[in-house]
Design an enzyme around this catalytic site. Sequence first.
Site, PDB file in Angstrom:
ATOM      1  N   ASP A 180       0.566  -1.308  -0.148  1.00  0.00           N
ATOM      2  CA  ASP A 180      -0.213  -0.433   0.538  1.00  0.00           C
ATOM      3  C   ASP A 180       0.722   1.192   0.581  1.00  0.00           C
ATOM      4  O   ASP A 180       1.752   1.443   1.085  1.00  0.00           O
ATOM      5  CB  ASP A 180      -0.684  -0.001   0.903  1.00  0.00           C
ATOM      6  CG  ASP A 180      -1.622   0.824   1.584  1.00  0.00           C
ATOM      7  OD1 ASP A 180      -1.860   2.157   1.151  1.00  0.00           O
ATOM      8  OD2 ASP A 180      -2.580   1.212   1.819  1.00  0.00           O
ATOM      9  N   HIS A 181       0.920   1.630  -1.175  1.00  0.00           N
ATOM     10  CA  HIS A 181       1.570   3.258  -1.502  1.00  0.00           C
ATOM     11  C   HIS A 181       1.480   4.176  -0.205  1.00  0.00           C
ATOM     12  O   HIS A 181       2.170   5.098  -0.161  1.00  0.00           O
ATOM     13  CB  HIS A 181       1.792   3.485  -2.645  1.00  0.00           C
ATOM     14  CG  HIS A 181       3.174   4.472  -2.823  1.00  0.00           C
ATOM     15  ND1 HIS A 181       3.945   4.208  -2.226  1.00  0.00           N
ATOM     16  CD2 HIS A 181       3.525   4.593  -4.527  1.00  0.00           C
ATOM     17  CE1 HIS A 181       4.833   4.900  -2.396  1.00  0.00           C
ATOM     18  NE2 HIS A 181       4.740   5.521  -4.088  1.00  0.00           N
ATOM     19  N   ARG A 182       0.718   4.368   0.159  1.00  0.00           N
ATOM     20  CA  ARG A 182      -0.159   5.562   1.473  1.00  0.00           C
ATOM     21  C   ARG A 182       0.666   4.752   2.776  1.00  0.00           C
ATOM     22  O   ARG A 182       1.039   5.651   2.809  1.00  0.00           O
ATOM     23  CB  ARG A 182      -1.255   5.206   1.186  1.00  0.00           C
ATOM     24  CG  ARG A 182      -2.094   5.108   0.432  1.00  0.00           C
ATOM     25  CD  ARG A 182      -4.159   5.564   0.684  1.00  0.00           C
ATOM     26  NE  ARG A 182      -3.992   4.212   1.134  1.00  0.00           N
ATOM     27  CZ  ARG A 182      -5.093   3.333   1.767  1.00  0.00           C
ATOM     28  NH1 ARG A 182      -6.326   3.951   1.922  1.00  0.00           N
ATOM     29  NH2 ARG A 182      -5.392   2.168   1.751  1.00  0.00           N
TER      30      ARG A 182
END
Length: 439
Positions: free
Chosen positions: A411-413
């Site tokens: 999850d790039h967040r």
Amino acid sequence: MAIKSITLPDIGNYDNTPVIEVLISPGDRVEKEDSLITLESDKATMEIPSPYAGEIKKVLVKVDDALKQGDLIAEIEAEEDSGEDAATPSSQNESAKEEPAEGTPDEKPVETEKSAPAAEKPAEPAQTPAPVNRQSAGAAFHASPSVRVFARKLGVDLANVTGTGPKGRIRQEDVEGAIKTVMEGVAKGGAASGAGIPPLPEIDFSQFGEIEEKPLSRIKKLSGKHLSTAWLNIPHVTQFDETDITELEDFRKSLKPRAEKAGIKMTPLVFVLKALAHVLREFPHMNASLAPDGENLIVKKYINLGVAVDTPNGLLVPVVRDVDQKGIFELSEELMAISERARNGKLTGADLSGGTFSVSSLGGIGGTQFTPIVNGPEVGILGVSKASMQPVWNGSEFVPRLMLPLALSYDHRVIDGAEGARFMTTLSRTLTDLRELML
Ligand code: CAO
């Protein structure tokens, strides 16, 4: 209060632009800047705003009228200080009631009550607010202001609505249809339409040949919904690597007789699980979940790995608990037992919950790489593909090494690319040299 004429302001190089919608009626109260009519040229849809606040007394245009600059649109009983020319003496304002604006052609349907001398004619409304050119504002869709208001009220993004009106114009029915599709999608548990994404077209495939319609299994329906939700909610990045497991494989083979004696199948996957648990301790953000409000990261101090198991009815992800605290034999035994239970439909709710990170291994089947979908609300998932012997340059010569393809989706967040790459490199190093596990 004074009666004022509202005329079409300068709308650029457009002559005879058709009225496609009249938004006002006599008696309507409008605020300054409220849209009065909509014009549509070949290139743009324009809403013409009111230069005054007040009550509409007469509407002097109708749909399909072709307007040019200066044509009368309406008469309004304007509030004293509502217009651009609010300071204009009232006597001059009064005259507006009786005369169309300068330049208004005689043939326009203007009803004047009495004629006024030219000197008393109202000033050309040069300061009338500029019309809103939706095309130039970047909106590539055509919709009347009332439809725009309707859509805005219901939170519908018109960019996602297909217009069925002339020239693809979006009508209220189109917005209603879009809402209906979304609601049906939500009711059916379909994440795609539920996310406001235009649905795929419905096609009658039987027109092209014989078909058979089969119901999806319950597991497929559940996992499909979960996968779509994760795919739509999590901005995925997938990082690939290949790690040298030649020595790991030698070690595994050396343990195999002992494992077989104990009735245990020891595959490369358990070594991957063990190495992962070790690396997750070093990268706690990968063993976490984003709080629903997106403001905090919930870091878990336990390491429970979900393992994707292929069953006749679909994909299940039972959880192997406290992987960091278990040895290779215990993990092998547990993996065997849990995948057996998954295939026999014997998993309990507890078996399927509490995971902190997942692994999906297609190594026993084949393929060089794939992009696994993060098992949200977890943050990462490791995809394992089939190891193969490859020539690897060791600085002086090519040597045969067993290389294991890995794919880490995250999850790039939560995880930055650099952190993802460091995680993968550390995992790779651990698998190549299992002595890292002791550090
Ligand atoms: N490279 C080379 N060989 C591998 C390997 C790899 N990465 N992983 C497993 N193998 C070998 C094993 O050693 C075993 O060989 P032997 O029988 O000679 O010992 C054989 O492949 C079969 O292994 P397996 O698949 O039965 O066992 P596993 O521990 O590797 O995997 C499980 C267990 C439950 C994960 C697996 O059976 C499974 O269901 N995999 C599918 C998961 C899936 O569908 N993922 C996709 C999800 S959608 O994104």
